[in-house]
Design an enzyme around this catalytic site. Sequence first.
Site, PDB file in Angstrom:
ATOM      1  N   ARG A 169       0.843  -1.194   0.000  1.00  0.00           N
ATOM      2  CA  ARG A 169       0.000   0.000   0.000  1.00  0.00           C
ATOM      3  C   ARG A 169       0.880   1.245   0.000  1.00  0.00           C
ATOM      4  O   ARG A 169       1.948   1.259   0.596  1.00  0.00           O
ATOM      5  CB  ARG A 169      -0.896   0.032   1.245  1.00  0.00           C
ATOM      6  CG  ARG A 169      -2.136  -0.835   1.132  1.00  0.00           C
ATOM      7  CD  ARG A 169      -2.998  -0.755   2.373  1.00  0.00           C
ATOM      8  NE  ARG A 169      -2.324  -1.325   3.517  1.00  0.00           N
ATOM      9  CZ  ARG A 169      -1.729  -0.636   4.473  1.00  0.00           C
ATOM     10  NH1 ARG A 169      -1.751   0.685   4.465  1.00  0.00           N
ATOM     11  NH2 ARG A 169      -1.123  -1.242   5.472  1.00  0.00           N
ATOM     12  N   TYR A 217      -1.813  -3.429  -6.759  1.00  0.00           N
ATOM     13  CA  TYR A 217      -1.548  -4.122  -5.494  1.00  0.00           C
ATOM     14  C   TYR A 217      -2.797  -4.197  -4.595  1.00  0.00           C
ATOM     15  O   TYR A 217      -3.552  -3.223  -4.485  1.00  0.00           O
ATOM     16  CB  TYR A 217      -0.406  -3.418  -4.715  1.00  0.00           C
ATOM     17  CG  TYR A 217      -0.325  -3.999  -3.327  1.00  0.00           C
ATOM     18  CD1 TYR A 217       0.208  -5.275  -3.139  1.00  0.00           C
ATOM     19  CD2 TYR A 217      -0.883  -3.353  -2.235  1.00  0.00           C
ATOM     20  CE1 TYR A 217       0.207  -5.866  -1.881  1.00  0.00           C
ATOM     21  CE2 TYR A 217      -0.888  -3.934  -0.974  1.00  0.00           C
ATOM     22  CZ  TYR A 217      -0.341  -5.195  -0.810  1.00  0.00           C
ATOM     23  OH  TYR A 217      -0.369  -5.781   0.424  1.00  0.00           O
ATOM     24  N   LYS A 277      -9.571  -2.387   2.042  1.00  0.00           N
ATOM     25  CA  LYS A 277      -9.311  -1.241   2.909  1.00  0.00           C
ATOM     26  C   LYS A 277     -10.160  -0.035   2.480  1.00  0.00           C
ATOM     27  O   LYS A 277     -10.599   0.750   3.312  1.00  0.00           O
ATOM     28  CB  LYS A 277      -7.817  -0.904   2.901  1.00  0.00           C
ATOM     29  CG  LYS A 277      -6.931  -2.062   3.387  1.00  0.00           C
ATOM     30  CD  LYS A 277      -7.216  -2.405   4.807  1.00  0.00           C
ATOM     31  CE  LYS A 277      -6.764  -3.710   5.348  1.00  0.00           C
ATOM     32  NZ  LYS A 277      -5.448  -4.122   5.537  1.00  0.00           N
ATOM     33  N   HIS A 327     -10.149  -2.350  11.887  1.00  0.00           N
ATOM     34  CA  HIS A 327      -9.058  -3.185  11.350  1.00  0.00           C
ATOM     35  C   HIS A 327      -8.765  -4.284  12.375  1.00  0.00           C
ATOM     36  O   HIS A 327      -7.780  -4.210  13.102  1.00  0.00           O
ATOM     37  CB  HIS A 327      -7.843  -2.272  11.138  1.00  0.00           C
ATOM     38  CG  HIS A 327      -6.727  -2.884  10.383  1.00  0.00           C
ATOM     39  ND1 HIS A 327      -5.413  -2.503  10.568  1.00  0.00           N
ATOM     40  CD2 HIS A 327      -6.705  -3.839   9.424  1.00  0.00           C
ATOM     41  CE1 HIS A 327      -4.642  -3.196   9.751  1.00  0.00           C
ATOM     42  NE2 HIS A 327      -5.390  -4.011   9.056  1.00  0.00           N
ATOM     43  N   SER A 333      -0.988  -3.582  10.312  1.00  0.00           N
ATOM     44  CA  SER A 333      -0.647  -4.550   9.263  1.00  0.00           C
ATOM     45  C   SER A 333       0.727  -5.167   9.565  1.00  0.00           C
ATOM     46  O   SER A 333       1.636  -4.480  10.023  1.00  0.00           O
ATOM     47  CB  SER A 333      -0.560  -3.850   7.909  1.00  0.00           C
ATOM     48  OG  SER A 333      -1.777  -3.227   7.607  1.00  0.00           O
ATOM     49  N   CYS A 356       1.582  -7.411  11.835  1.00  0.00           N
ATOM     50  CA  CYS A 356       1.905  -7.675  13.247  1.00  0.00           C
ATOM     51  C   CYS A 356       1.277  -8.977  13.741  1.00  0.00           C
ATOM     52  O   CYS A 356       1.134  -9.181  14.952  1.00  0.00           O
ATOM     53  CB  CYS A 356       1.473  -6.518  14.134  1.00  0.00           C
ATOM     54  SG  CYS A 356       2.495  -5.059  13.918  1.00  0.00           S
ATOM     55  N   GLY A 357       0.853  -9.850  12.844  1.00  0.00           N
ATOM     56  CA  GLY A 357       0.446 -11.192  13.262  1.00  0.00           C
ATOM     57  C   GLY A 357      -1.047 -11.408  13.435  1.00  0.00           C
ATOM     58  O   GLY A 357      -1.441 -12.377  14.087  1.00  0.00           O
ATOM     59  N   ASP A 398      -8.839  -9.694   9.381  1.00  0.00           N
ATOM     60  CA  ASP A 398      -8.398  -8.340   9.024  1.00  0.00           C
ATOM     61  C   ASP A 398      -9.412  -7.236   9.340  1.00  0.00           C
ATOM     62  O   ASP A 398      -9.020  -6.157   9.745  1.00  0.00           O
ATOM     63  CB  ASP A 398      -8.062  -8.302   7.525  1.00  0.00           C
ATOM     64  CG  ASP A 398      -7.233  -7.096   7.132  1.00  0.00           C
ATOM     65  OD1 ASP A 398      -6.362  -6.686   7.918  1.00  0.00           O
ATOM     66  OD2 ASP A 398      -7.468  -6.543   6.043  1.00  0.00           O
ATOM     67  N   ARG A 438       1.964 -12.271  -0.730  1.00  0.00           N
ATOM     68  CA  ARG A 438       0.621 -12.542  -0.195  1.00  0.00           C
ATOM     69  C   ARG A 438       0.049 -13.854  -0.696  1.00  0.00           C
ATOM     70  O   ARG A 438       0.342 -14.284  -1.806  1.00  0.00           O
ATOM     71  CB  ARG A 438      -0.325 -11.413  -0.625  1.00  0.00           C
ATOM     72  CG  ARG A 438       0.021 -10.056  -0.039  1.00  0.00           C
ATOM     73  CD  ARG A 438      -0.498  -9.920   1.358  1.00  0.00           C
ATOM     74  NE  ARG A 438       0.049  -8.775   2.068  1.00  0.00           N
ATOM     75  CZ  ARG A 438      -0.478  -8.307   3.198  1.00  0.00           C
ATOM     76  NH1 ARG A 438      -1.545  -8.861   3.724  1.00  0.00           N
ATOM     77  NH2 ARG A 438       0.068  -7.296   3.817  1.00  0.00           N
TER      78      ARG A 438
END
Length: 579
Positions: A68, A196, A205, A225, A247, A249-250, A274, A365
Site C-alpha cells: 500500500r 496491489y 481497505k 481493522h 498490518s 503484526c500477526g 483483518d 501474499r
Amino acid sequence: MDIENIKNWVNTVSQFTNPDDIVWCNGSEDEYNQLTSQMIKNGTLIKLNNLQYPNCYLYRSDINDVARTENLTFICTTKKEDAGPTNNWMSPKDAKAIINPILKNSMSGKTMYVVPYLLGPPNSDFTQIGVEITDSPYVVLNLKIMTRMGSIALDQLNKYDNFVKGVHATHNLDPKQRYICHFPEENLILSVGSGYGGNALLSKKCHALRIASVNARKENWLAEHMLIMGIEKPDGDIIYLTGAFPSGCGKTNLAMLQPPKSYENWKIWTIGDDIAWLRPSPKGKLHAINPENGFFGIVSGTNQVTNQNAMNAIKKNTIYTNVALTPDNNPWWEGIDDPAPNSLINWSGKTVNNFNENVTHPNSRFTSPIEQYPNLSKNYNNVEGAPISVMIFGSRNQLAPLVYESFDWNHGVFIGATMGSKTNATMAGAPVVRRDPMAMLPFCGYNITDYLTHWVDMGSRIVNKPRIFHVNWFKKDNNGKYIWPGYKENIRVLEWIIKRVNNQVSAVETPIGYIPNIEDLNLKSLNLSDNQFKLLFNIDIDQWLTEFKIINDFFNKIHVNNTLQKQYTLVKERLVASE
Ligand code: SAT
Ligand code: MN
C-alpha cells in the site's frame, strides 16, 4: 435499488474509460477458470505444480507496486477538516481534475470487468453491497476469493438503496501517477496506477474500512481493522474476541491459531483476520461480522510453527503474489518448512543461485478462500454476527508489557488511541515507530479526532461492554532476541484474558492497567527465566513518561476529546506517583 442504477453508472464509466469489452462478472467457477487460462496464456499468471498445489497460481506484480502507498492515498471531502489531521486530503474537485485525465480512455484496448460484491453474509443487516469496475483480471480473481462476488450480490439488490462505487484503472503503474482516492460524500472510490491488494481490491481497505468507517459513525456502529475469533475452552464455553493490530503484526496468525499439544482440549474458531464490522445488539452486547470471504495474508514467515492452519489451507485454490518459484513449479518463501532448492526464480522473475537477499518479497501474499479453513467458526455466516466479550489492541514496540488490561471502557479506548507501533513491509517506506490509533491510522476515512470521540460515545451505547486488553508479543531482551515465543503459545495469554473475563483471577494493579499475577499465567515448560518474566512485564516508569510526552504531542496535534485527555492525566498521575 434495481439493476438500472448500476447499469447507468457502468455506462457512464465505460463511455469515459472506453474499454473494448465489458464483462459483468457472475462469480462462477467457469468464469474464474476462463480468466486464469487467459492470464496463463498471456504470461501474467503461472500455474503452480498441480499435484502439490492444486488450482494454485503465482502472480508477479510490478516491482514498484508491492505494498500500500499511504502517501498516495487521499480522503476527498468538501471540507478539509472532515479528512482530519492524519489523512492526506484533496477536495473532490481537485482530485477529479487529476484523476479524470488519467481515467479518460484508460481502458481502451482492454476489457472492463464489472464486479458486484457483498461485504458480509447475505441477508444480514450488517451487509453492504459494492461494485468495483476494474481493468485487471488479477483483481477480479482476488475479489472472487475475498468477497461474496457476482450473482450472489446482484440477487440481493432489492435489499439496498445504495451501493459503493469503485473504479480501478491499472494505467501505467508509474507511482507518480498513482492515486487512491475516497469520496465518502458520494460513496465513491477512484484508484489509478496500482494493481496491489490494498490499493486495487477496493472492497478491502477502501470500502470495508475507509468508506464504511464514515457510515459507521453516522449510523452508530464500528468498522475496524480487527481479526475476529472464538476461543473454546475444554468445558465447551466459547468466548469471542476481536483484535486490532497494525498490518504485518500477526493478525492472520493469531486468528488461525492452532493450540499447542498442552492445550489440546482448546479450540480456536476463526471468523476473520483483518476487518470487523461491529454493532450493539438489541440485547446490549457488541456483535461482529467479518465483511470478507477470504484471506489476503502475508506469505513470508508462514510455516507449520507460525501458522499450521494457513500452511495446510494455502495448498489449494490459492493465488500467490510475489513469492519465489522452485524448478518443480512450487512456491517457495523465506520461513517455509522446506529447504531452499539450489536454484530459484525470485519474486521479481530473476533466476537466483545464492540466497543472500530475500527471494520472496516480505509483503508477498496468499489469497485463499475462507471456506477451506477447517477451524472456520459456525458463526462465520451468522447474520447477527458473533457476540464480542473481549477486544485486544496489539502493537510492536519495546515498551508495553506482554499483556495488560484496561480499568474500564474509556481507559481501553485511551490504550487503543495511543498505540505506538513499528511500521513494516506492508506499506512503502522505511520502518518508523508511529502512533497508530486502533491500528486504523491508514484506514480511518474521516477525521481521527471525531473517530476517537465516536469510540468514546460507543461506550454509552453498549450495555454489556467488551473488556479491553493490550498485548505486545514483540518485546526483546538485551541481546535483541524476542522474549516471548509467540504464535501457538499466545494461547497462554488468551487463557489469562478469559480467566479475567470470567472473574476467575485477580490481577496486579499498575499505573497503566492490570497485569497477571505470575501464578495465573501458564508458563509451564516455556523455560522463561525469572529475569525474562520480569522484562516481559517490566513497566519502566521513566520510559513511559517519555512516551507520554510523545502521546501529549500527538493528542495536541489531533485535539483529542476531553474524555481521553482526562484518561491521559489519570494514567500520567499514576505513573508520576509510582516513580
Ligand atoms: O495490502 S492490504 O492493505 O490489503 C493488507 C494490509 O496491509 O493490511
Ligand atoms: Mn490489514
